[in-house]
Scaffold this motif. Structure first.
Motif, PDB file in Angstrom:
ATOM      1  N   MET A   1       1.086  -1.218   0.085  1.00 35.10           N
ATOM      2  CA  MET A   1      -0.358  -0.044   0.133  1.00 35.10           C
ATOM      3  C   MET A   1       0.883   1.437   0.027  1.00 35.10           C
ATOM      4  N   ARG A   2       2.063   0.755   0.470  1.00 35.26           N
ATOM      5  CA  ARG A   2       2.348   2.793   0.392  1.00 35.26           C
ATOM      6  C   ARG A   2       3.124   2.734  -1.151  1.00 35.26           C
ATOM      7  N   MET A   3       3.499   1.504  -1.349  1.00 34.85           N
ATOM      8  CA  MET A   3       4.194   1.445  -2.684  1.00 34.85           C
ATOM      9  C   MET A   3       3.665   2.278  -3.610  1.00 34.85           C
ATOM     10  N   MET A   4       2.251   2.078  -3.451  1.00 29.94           N
ATOM     11  CA  MET A   4       0.746   2.001  -4.425  1.00 29.94           C
ATOM     12  C   MET A   4       1.489   3.824  -4.252  1.00 29.94           C
ATOM     13  N   LEU A   5       1.093   4.175  -3.140  1.00 31.24           N
ATOM     14  CA  LEU A   5       0.532   6.071  -2.730  1.00 31.24           C
ATOM     15  C   LEU A   5       2.067   6.468  -2.735  1.00 31.24           C
ATOM     16  N   GLY A   6       3.134   5.673  -3.707  1.00 30.34           N
ATOM     17  CA  GLY A   6       4.631   6.653  -3.750  1.00 30.34           C
ATOM     18  C   GLY A   6       5.436   7.249  -2.449  1.00 30.34           C
ATOM     19  N   LEU A   7       4.410   6.217  -0.898  1.00 31.96           N
ATOM     20  CA  LEU A   7       6.100   6.894  -0.600  1.00 31.96           C
ATOM     21  C   LEU A   7       6.763   5.984  -0.159  1.00 31.96           C
ATOM     22  N   ASP A   8       6.964   4.784  -0.724  1.00 33.46           N
ATOM     23  CA  ASP A   8       8.466   3.740  -0.514  1.00 33.46           C
ATOM     24  C   ASP A   8       8.074   3.653  -2.564  1.00 33.46           C
TER      25      ASP A   8
ATOM     26  N   THR B   1       3.383  12.161  10.272  1.00 32.46           N
ATOM     27  CA  THR B   1       2.660  13.294   9.161  1.00 32.46           C
ATOM     28  C   THR B   1       3.314  13.889   7.884  1.00 32.46           C
ATOM     29  N   ILE B   2       5.022  13.542   8.146  1.00 30.33           N
ATOM     30  CA  ILE B   2       5.691  13.368   6.778  1.00 30.33           C
ATOM     31  C   ILE B   2       5.024  12.651   5.822  1.00 30.33           C
ATOM     32  N   ARG B   3       4.127  10.841   6.142  1.00 29.56           N
ATOM     33  CA  ARG B   3       3.403  10.086   4.967  1.00 29.56           C
ATOM     34  C   ARG B   3       2.207  10.734   5.228  1.00 29.56           C
ATOM     35  N   ALA B   4       1.247  11.600   5.170  1.00 27.24           N
ATOM     36  CA  ALA B   4       0.615  12.023   5.183  1.00 27.24           C
ATOM     37  C   ALA B   4       0.695  13.318   4.079  1.00 27.24           C
ATOM     38  N   THR B   5       2.027  13.790   4.486  1.00 29.46           N
ATOM     39  CA  THR B   5       2.081  14.932   3.899  1.00 29.46           C
ATOM     40  C   THR B   5       1.903  14.957   2.621  1.00 29.46           C
ATOM     41  N   PHE B   6       3.096  13.733   1.935  1.00 33.33           N
ATOM     42  CA  PHE B   6       3.905  13.151   1.018  1.00 33.33           C
ATOM     43  C   PHE B   6       2.633  12.847   0.167  1.00 33.33           C
ATOM     44  N   GLN B   7       1.961  12.156   0.689  1.00 35.61           N
ATOM     45  CA  GLN B   7       0.340  11.425   0.273  1.00 35.61           C
ATOM     46  C   GLN B   7      -0.206  12.704  -0.222  1.00 35.61           C
ATOM     47  N   ALA B   8      -0.412  13.261   0.625  1.00 33.95           N
ATOM     48  CA  ALA B   8      -0.808  14.766   0.210  1.00 33.95           C
ATOM     49  C   ALA B   8      -0.806  15.411  -1.660  1.00 33.95           C
TER      50      ALA B   8
ATOM     51  N   ARG C   1      15.079   8.367  -0.608  1.00 33.26           N
ATOM     52  CA  ARG C   1      14.521   7.412   0.596  1.00 33.26           C
ATOM     53  C   ARG C   1      12.788   7.506   1.078  1.00 33.26           C
ATOM     54  N   ASP C   2      13.015   5.959   1.245  1.00 31.61           N
ATOM     55  CA  ASP C   2      11.665   5.349   1.450  1.00 31.61           C
ATOM     56  C   ASP C   2      11.363   6.556   2.549  1.00 31.61           C
ATOM     57  N   ALA C   3       9.369   7.109   2.331  1.00 32.90           N
ATOM     58  CA  ALA C   3       8.984   7.996   3.595  1.00 32.90           C
ATOM     59  C   ALA C   3       8.671   7.190   4.590  1.00 32.90           C
TER      60      ALA C   3
END
Lengths: 323, 249
Positions: free
Chosen positions: A44-51, B77-84, B247-249
């Protein structure tokens, strides 16, 4: 519509997600099912571009997440309800997220109302219970009124009322024609929520099929019969070549028949003039079935005791040294 | 502009920046006031001396800047930030701008506040801002604060942990640079080219204070020192941006 193609994530020599491909169609709830550590959250994190995936990509209506303009308006996701600053109010959290994607502020009040957090909206999110955090996470996912929704273990920490609410809520979202992907490690939970399943184990796709197919293919079905003349009925059924389980002393008037259907047994009983008090199809435990199918794909298995025993090689070496 | 206003909303919707502002101004101006009230005729007052407490504010501002990133990692919240907002470099640049502007404003308020406190308590004619060097010593404080904030924010983005980032930044500014100066033979030569040595040279050098280094003894002038300091800060920021992006967030 979500399409994942060859998604792979490696951390050094460990492979968390291995060449995972699946599609999630709109209009129904799709369950993303797998034991703990199967790589669901990483996916899921990869899907969202986080990983960053080591290989492969995910497309949302044909576009990569990182290429979406105002992504919250296309894909709403709840990955971790704790991704909120504890000293920020729920309202302030949603407000900055709305602002970042050009979503009008009045939408914040709408989603707070939808998840039932209006009264605590000005309170610090750090003081929220797990259930309230989960609701805030769902509000975040709904903020951009997206066509695609992803929820990672949304019922975790919710009370039965909350669980029921989420189930109906996700089904309603799907009924509105949205694409809904929900992850869980509980098959029984998915069986009640999802129509379609993507099953993973140890980072690999095990199967993608409808929930019904998965349940049918994995669980043995049997029929329970309760009759006053159970012993005589047993003889009749056995004579028809059916496998009847040995009598259970706790329920002497019950029979458990495998490899048969309620229809056949009902007709046979009627033909021989038996009175039946109960005739019902029994499903094997879904959890057992799931364990059986993903058994070899559990990441943390308990070691077998034999492997801890010293081998013969050591003795041989000692013997050689003595000579 | 959207990104900048989002980062502004995020920064000010928690209480820590407000505490930092109050603490930075209180410590800096308070120290200046104490200094001015105790000054004797034997040690004449100067503009530069009203700014001796700037280091208090500087440390507080750097802690605030590091926290602006590390708390985002701490609470996810950095992940919420990069998600948005998937464009991470743009997000980090927006955050850097907001923090740098705030640091600049705190620096200016602290500097002019300190100067005013000195003026009110001593009424010393030496405190009239009538040379370019004196203006630099007061108005320049904000520029150094802004640069130092970017420095701390970059360290925060690289380290991602509050304790680690704050410790690193404090040790570097308060200890490491002056300890390097103590090295025999080479110490002084290296010290002159360390980032905060250059920043302090800009902030305190010249003027008519006995305690400040005369411009003639500097390896490069005060303004060149500022440019040098900001350049190092910018390099650190670029390294942080590249790392955050990869890096991975």
């Amino acid at each position: 519509m979500i399409e994942a193609v060859g998604l792979t994530k490696r951390y050094g020599s460990t492979v968390a997600v291995n060449d995972l491909s699946f599609t999630v169609k709109p209009g129904k709830v799709t369950g993303f099912l797998g034991p703990n550590g199967a790589g669901k959250s990483t996916t899921m994190r990869m899907m969202l571009g986080l990983d960053r995936p080591t290989a492969g990509e995910v497309l949302f209506d044909g576009k990569r997440y990182t290429d979406l303009r105002n992504p919250l308006r296309t894909v709403g996701a709840l990955v971790d309800a704790k991704w909120v600053h504890p000293n920020r109010s729920a309202y302030a959290h949603l407000k900055w997220m709305a602002r970042s994607n050009g979503i009008p502020t009045k939408r914040v009040d709408e989603v707070l109302d939808t998840v039932g957090l209006t009264e605590v909206a000005r309170r610090k999110a750090g003081g929220f219970s797990l259930g309230m955090s989960q609701r805030l996470g769902i509000a975040t996912a709904l903020l951009g009124d997206p066509d695609i929704l992803m929820f990672d273990e949304p019922v975790n920490g919710l009370d039965p009322e909350g669980i029921n609410w989420i189930r109906r809520f996700m089904q309603r979202l799907a009924a509105e024609g949205r694409t809904v992907l929900v992850s869980s490690h509980l098959l029984s939970e998915m069986a009640q929520t999802a129509e379609e399943l993507v099953v993973v184990g140890r980072g690999r796709l095990i199967t993608q099929c409808t929930t019904e197919e998965f349940v049918d293919s994995t669980s043995s079905s049997s029929v329970k019969v309760r009759a006053p003349q159970a012993e005589r009925l047993r003889e009749v059924l056995t004579a028809q070549g059916m496998a009847v389980a040995p009598p259970d002393s706790r329920e002497p008037d019950s029979l458990l028949v495998s490899d048969s259907t309620t229809e056949r047994i009902g007709e046979l009983a009627a033909g021989h003039g038996f009175v039946l008090h109960e005739l019902s199809a029994q499903r094997g435990s879904l959890e057992d079935a799931f364990m059986r199918i993903t058994g070899q794909d559990v990441e943390y298995r308990t070691g077998s005791p034999e492997s801890a025993l010293p081998g013969d090689a050591g003795d041989g070496a000692l013997a050689a040294a003595d000579k | 502009m959207t990104l900048i206003s989002v980062e502004r909303m995020k920064l000010f919707s928690t209480r820590s920046p407000w505490w930092c502002i109050v603490t930075a101004l209180g410590l800096t101006i308070g120290f200046a006031a104490m200094f001015a009230s105790q000054v004797q005729d034997t040690a004449p007052m100067s503009v530069g001396m009203t700014q001796r407490g700037a280091q208090f504010g500087l440390i507080v501002v750097m802690v605030m800047a590091a926290l602006a990133v590390t708390t985002e990692y701490r609470f996810g919240t950095i992940r919420a930030t990069f998600q948005a907002m998937p464009n991470r470099v743009a997000v980090m640049l927006a955050k850097t701008s907001v923090v740098a502007v705030l640091a600049f404003l705190i620096g200016e308020l602290a500097a002019f506040g300190s100067w005013a406190a000195g003026w009110l308590l001593t009424s010393d004619q030496a405190l009239v801002l009538d040379t370019a060097a004196e203006w630099r010593q007061v108005a320049g404080v904000g520029l150094v604060f802004a640069g130092a904030a970017v420095f701390a924010l970059s360290v925060g983005a690289l380290v991602r942990q509050t304790a680690g980032a704050v410790t690193l930044v404090m040790i570097w500014v308060l200890l490491a640079e002056s300890l390097i100066q103590l090295l025999p033979t080479i110490g002084d030569d290296i010290y002159q080219w360390l980032p905060f040595a250059a920043a302090f040279r800009f902030m305190r050098g010249g003027g008519d204070s006995m305690m400040s280094q005369p411009v003639s003894e500097m390896p490069i002038g005060p303004w060149a020192s500022l440019v040098y300091f900001l350049a190092i800060t910018l390099v650190l920021l670029v390294v942080a941006l590249v790392t955050v992006r990869k890096r991975d967030a």
